[in-house]
Motif scaffolding. Structure first.
Motif, short mmCIF file in Angstrom:
data_model
loop_
_atom_site.label_atom_id
_atom_site.label_comp_id
_atom_site.label_asym_id
_atom_site.label_seq_id
_atom_site.Cartn_x
_atom_site.Cartn_y
_atom_site.Cartn_z
N LEU A 111 0.76 -1.15 0.08
CA LEU A 111 -0.30 -0.21 -0.14
C LEU A 111 0.59 1.07 -0.26
O LEU A 111 2.10 1.02 0.91
N GLN A 127 -6.62 -4.68 5.33
CA GLN A 127 -5.75 -5.22 4.20
C GLN A 127 -6.06 -6.67 4.61
O GLN A 127 -5.14 -7.38 5.31
N HIS A 130 -2.68 -9.99 1.21
CA HIS A 130 -1.27 -9.14 1.40
C HIS A 130 -0.12 -9.65 0.07
O HIS A 130 0.63 -9.66 0.05
N SER A 157 -13.48 0.97 -1.03
CA SER A 157 -12.46 -0.49 -1.22
C SER A 157 -11.61 -0.33 -1.98
O SER A 157 -12.33 0.15 -3.02
N LEU A 178 -8.59 -6.23 -1.42
CA LEU A 178 -7.24 -5.66 -1.77
C LEU A 178 -7.61 -5.62 -0.05
O LEU A 178 -6.52 -5.13 0.90
N VAL A 179 -8.14 -3.52 0.29
CA VAL A 179 -8.01 -2.84 1.67
C VAL A 179 -9.35 -2.76 0.76
O VAL A 179 -9.94 -2.27 0.27
#
Length: 236
Positions: A111, A127, A130, A157, A178-179
């Motif tokens: 990130l 998150q 990874h 997101s 992903l996040v």
């Protein structure tokens, strides 16, 4: 997306067998083997342990060019075996890349930036992914995926489908997150969650009585001898 770094290593041909491998480890060298779709016979060699640990310290994917007995091989590190007590690398496998053969591997997700939802709204970064698993030809192997999250607001997101995937086959679902930026924890909610009531006996319904010799309990214990039943990721 970050291009993978190319690292050169010098390998020495080695004898196979346990005694020969132990002697190499005593000399601070790691026994290795390399193989691939265009390698006729597996190549057994060793590399300097300290040089190898520098590779292990990197979090992103690397292309490892290994020279053994005058021959050069473009490889990926496939598997490493570590000593259970000392954590020293005791053996490593390398996969020799071939231009026309796709390879499956895992790529780290990094990130970048600080989300607006964090700096202005007090949000929290979550998150859940990874690592991204992909299948790709050697010329398109990424070293790592970088994701800019600086513009994300609370509730925003990013998903696998938002990554640069041209010429790359993702092995993880495109809809996976992903996040995401979560809202800040409510102090009132946090406080109330810490309040607990003292356990007590349940009140009987009107007109309900306990049977003779029966005690009020929250649950029945398991009979003697009865046991409670409990509930019950390919990197190259």
């Amino acid at each position: 997306m970050i291009t993978p770094e190319v690292v050169e290593l010098e390998g020495k041909v080695r004898e196979t067998g346990r005694k020969a491998a132990d002697a190499l480890r005593d000399a601070m060298r790691v026994p290795c083997v390399l193989y691939g779709p265009e390698v006729d016979e597996n190549v057994h060699f060793s590399i300097d342990e300290l040089e190898f640990e520098k590779i292990l310290a990197e979090s992103q994917r690397q292309i490892l060019t290994i020279t053994v007995d005058g021959d050069e091989y473009r490889t990926l590190l496939k598997e490493v075996e570590f000593h259970p007590l000392t954590d020293r690398p005791v053996h490593a496998d390398f996969y020799v890349l071939a231009d026309d053969h796709k390879v499956s591997l895992s790529v780290p997700i990094k990130l970048e930036g600080t989300p607006v939802g964090v700096t202005e709204g007090g949000g929290r970064i979550f998150q859940p992914m990874h690592i991204l698993r992909i299948r790709v030809t050697p010329d398109r192997i990424p070293g790592a995926y970088t994701v800019d999250i600086s513009e994300l607001q609370i509730g925003d997101s990013l998903h696998v489908r938002d990554l640069e995937l041209e010429g790359i086959i993702p092995l993880d679902d495109l809809g996976r997150t992903l996040v995401t930026i979560r809202p800040p924890k409510s102090e009132a909610l946090l406080t109330s969650s810490l309040i607990t009531e003292e356990p007590g006996e349940e009140e009987l319904e009107e007109g309900e009585e306990l049977a003779e010799g029966e005690e009020a309990t929250e649950g029945e214990e398991a009979e003697e001898g009865e046991e409670a039943e409990g509930d019950e990721e390919d990197t190259e």
